[in-house]
Motif scaffolding. Structure first.
Motif, PDB file in Angstrom:
ATOM      1  N   GLU A  72       9.816   5.978   1.540  1.00 43.18           N
ATOM      2  CA  GLU A  72      10.709   5.603   2.640  1.00 43.18           C
ATOM      3  C   GLU A  72      10.075   4.531   3.512  1.00 43.18           C
ATOM      4  O   GLU A  72      10.743   3.577   3.940  1.00 43.18           O
ATOM      5  CB  GLU A  72      11.038   6.840   3.479  1.00 43.18           C
ATOM      6  CG  GLU A  72      11.813   7.912   2.744  1.00 43.18           C
ATOM      7  CD  GLU A  72      11.914   9.200   3.527  1.00 43.18           C
ATOM      8  OE1 GLU A  72      12.891   9.954   3.320  1.00 43.18           O
ATOM      9  OE2 GLU A  72      11.015   9.469   4.360  1.00 43.18           O
ATOM     10  N   LEU A  73       8.782   4.680   3.781  1.00 42.93           N
ATOM     11  CA  LEU A  73       8.082   3.700   4.611  1.00 42.93           C
ATOM     12  C   LEU A  73       8.083   2.331   3.941  1.00 42.93           C
ATOM     13  O   LEU A  73       8.350   1.307   4.592  1.00 42.93           O
ATOM     14  CB  LEU A  73       6.645   4.168   4.865  1.00 42.93           C
ATOM     15  CG  LEU A  73       5.744   3.200   5.627  1.00 42.93           C
ATOM     16  CD1 LEU A  73       6.332   2.860   6.991  1.00 42.93           C
ATOM     17  CD2 LEU A  73       4.338   3.781   5.772  1.00 42.93           C
ATOM     18  N   ALA A  74       7.805   2.288   2.646  1.00 44.73           N
ATOM     19  CA  ALA A  74       7.798   1.002   1.932  1.00 44.73           C
ATOM     20  C   ALA A  74       9.164   0.328   1.993  1.00 44.73           C
ATOM     21  O   ALA A  74       9.269  -0.883   2.259  1.00 44.73           O
ATOM     22  CB  ALA A  74       7.369   1.221   0.483  1.00 44.73           C
ATOM     23  N   VAL A 134       0.834  -1.203   0.000  1.00 43.96           N
ATOM     24  CA  VAL A 134       0.000   0.000   0.000  1.00 43.96           C
ATOM     25  C   VAL A 134       0.870   1.255   0.000  1.00 43.96           C
ATOM     26  O   VAL A 134       0.564   2.245  -0.678  1.00 43.96           O
ATOM     27  CB  VAL A 134      -0.953  -0.004   1.208  1.00 43.96           C
ATOM     28  CG1 VAL A 134      -1.781   1.284   1.252  1.00 43.96           C
ATOM     29  CG2 VAL A 134      -1.886  -1.214   1.148  1.00 43.96           C
ATOM     30  N   ALA A 135       1.979   1.220   0.748  1.00 39.98           N
ATOM     31  CA  ALA A 135       2.895   2.369   0.771  1.00 39.98           C
ATOM     32  C   ALA A 135       3.482   2.632  -0.607  1.00 39.98           C
ATOM     33  O   ALA A 135       3.652   3.799  -1.009  1.00 39.98           O
ATOM     34  CB  ALA A 135       4.004   2.135   1.795  1.00 39.98           C
ATOM     35  N   ASP A 136       3.778   1.565  -1.361  1.00 40.64           N
ATOM     36  CA  ASP A 136       4.257   1.749  -2.731  1.00 40.64           C
ATOM     37  C   ASP A 136       3.202   2.445  -3.586  1.00 40.64           C
ATOM     38  O   ASP A 136       3.518   3.340  -4.388  1.00 40.64           O
ATOM     39  CB  ASP A 136       4.612   0.396  -3.355  1.00 40.64           C
ATOM     40  CG  ASP A 136       6.013  -0.067  -2.977  1.00 40.64           C
ATOM     41  OD1 ASP A 136       6.859   0.792  -2.662  1.00 40.64           O
ATOM     42  OD2 ASP A 136       6.256  -1.289  -2.984  1.00 40.64           O
ATOM     43  N   GLY A 137       1.944   2.040  -3.431  1.00 40.40           N
ATOM     44  CA  GLY A 137       0.868   2.683  -4.170  1.00 40.40           C
ATOM     45  C   GLY A 137       0.705   4.151  -3.791  1.00 40.40           C
ATOM     46  O   GLY A 137       0.506   5.012  -4.657  1.00 40.40           O
ATOM     47  N   LEU A 138       0.823   4.435  -2.505  1.00 41.25           N
ATOM     48  CA  LEU A 138       0.735   5.825  -2.048  1.00 41.25           C
ATOM     49  C   LEU A 138       1.892   6.662  -2.584  1.00 41.25           C
ATOM     50  O   LEU A 138       1.718   7.838  -2.921  1.00 41.25           O
ATOM     51  CB  LEU A 138       0.720   5.878  -0.519  1.00 41.25           C
ATOM     52  CG  LEU A 138      -0.597   5.543   0.177  1.00 41.25           C
ATOM     53  CD1 LEU A 138      -0.405   5.552   1.692  1.00 41.25           C
ATOM     54  CD2 LEU A 138      -1.699   6.526  -0.225  1.00 41.25           C
TER      55      LEU A 138
END
Length: 415
Positions: A261-263, A114-118
């Motif tokens: 960064e989160l991903a 989901v982080a990648d999508g964001l």
């Protein structure tokens, strides 16, 4: 019953109902699609329709493996619809309701997707504004990832922004799902990319714990906790993962990581999570000290086919998923005043309670409190009785008839 959506699409079967409208399984020129048909009151709002058309380019241009792509926007008479890719699987809320909590490796893998999508959306200047398990779809036909997790895709981009028009929500209103709202939204600031990071960190906490860090009780109490309280540590997870969650739940938006960064950080942690079972934590109490006891609050509607426990509603976009429980998770509320946000409990948010311990505000808790009050009252009566007996003894005939006269300050006698 089938219905035409514009000139190119046919809606054949209802898959679910959400706060913004109804999701249908449909057919288009290129095959099956998911059609989100917005509510009639939204479709009749000419200002919203204008914003809908203005957002067309941004929404249609968002392409990423972890985003449910919008293929078309339809404005036709009373119909206002988003035509999206059909994901064959289920939504994350449905899985969470079934399993209660996920193993850390699977939870982190899903959130990293989901982080990648964001990250792709934020790079395109699009803020989701309503990240929650209902808006995360799991592609059951995709390859399995770490922890056996199916690929995760984020859906409903742009819906919150379209509905949140100046006419519909004045500066004194906020729109969103209370459990996932960033503090800056509660305080009335405009939503930036950091609000999606806060909401996604809340989702990760929920996947690990089985409950959100600041949820429970009246929506107003939930909003206050986002602003005033700190998150409760989760036992049993690596400190590196916990520090990542804390950083992304920071009250200050600038302190949070960016989505890319989160991903990357989450994927770096995956090897140390291999084989870890779901956390063994009990749910915290659902009440706020300033609120009425839980038994006196309205009961939430149980999900159809569930075990009777209160559940959050799901908004499935895929065949075979059951409809939601009609719980409107997209809430419009007045922005609390500064004195209201400052009120109530401060410090640490709801701590997971010890298994078997009564919940504060529950019938067991109140019964225990009554027993303590009765015990203290009896002890007080015994003490009063003992003091009274001592006083009676001091003034009874068994006591000395008189006391010696104190002559320390008497004048000398005269002859």
């Amino acid at each position: 019953m089938a219905r035409k959506i514009g000139s190119r699409y046919t809606a054949n079967q209802i898959l679910g109902r959400g706060s913004a409208g109804t999701v249908w399984l449909g057919e288009g020129p290129d095959g099956p699609v998911a059609i989100k048909l917005l509510r009639e009151d939204l479709a009749s709002d000419q200002e919203l329709v204008g914003r809908f058309v203005q957002e067309r380019t941004a929404l249609l241009g968002l392409e990423h493996p972890n985003v449910v792509s919008v293929r078309d926007l339809v404005v036709d008479g009373n119909d206002l619809a988003l035509v999206m890719d059909l994901v064959r699987g289920t939504d994350l809320r449905t899985r969470l309701e079934r399993e209660r909590r996920l193993a850390p490796e699977a939870a982190v893998a899903i959130v990293a997707d989901v982080a990648d999508g964001l990250a792709a959306a934020h790079a395109a200047g699009v803020v989701h504004r309503d990240v929650k398990p209902e808006n995360v779809l799991l592609d059951m036909q995709g390859p399995l990832g770490p922890g056996g997790a199916h690929p995760a895709l984020l859906t409903d981009f742009g819906v919150a922004k379209l509905i949140d028009s100046p006419k519909r929500t004045r500066a004194t209103k906020i729109i969103g799902t209370p459990d996932y709202l960033a503090p800056e939204i509660v305080e009335g600031l405009p939503p930036r990319a950091a609000v999606d990071i806060y909401a996604l960190a809340t989702v990760l906490y929920e996947l690990l714990a089985g409950f959100t860090p600041f949820g429970g009780g009246h929506p107003g109490a939930v909003l206050r906790r986002h602003v005033t309280e700190t998150v409760v540590p989760l036992p049993g997870i690596p400190d590196e993962l916990w520090q990542l969650i804390v950083q992304c739940l920071a009250k200050a938006p600038a302190s949070r990581l960016r989505a890319s960064e989160l991903a990357a950080r989450l994927r770096e942690l995956l090897p140390m999570l291999t084989g870890m079972p779901p956390l063994d934590v009990d749910e915290p109490d659902d009440t706020d000290p300033a609120q009425e006891p839980r038994e006196e609050l309205p009961e939430r509607t149980p999900a159809p086919g569930g075990d009777g426990a209160p559940r959050r509603g799901a908004v499935p976009l895929v065949p075979g998923a059951r409809p939601d429980s009609n719980r409107d998770t997209h809430t419009s509320m007045r922005v609390p005043a500064p004195d209201e946000l400052a009120g109530g409990a401060h410090g640490t948010a709801r701590a997971p309670r010890t298994p078997g311990a009564p919940r504060p505000g529950s019938a067991r808790n109140r019964a225990a409190a009554r027993r303590r009050r009765i015990t203290l009252s009896v002890a007080g009566l015994v003490l009063v009785a003992a003091v009274g007996a001592g006083a009676w003894w001091a003034t009874s005939g068994d006591a000395p008839a008189s006391e010696p006269q104190d002559t320390r300050h008497s004048a000398p006698s005269t002859p």
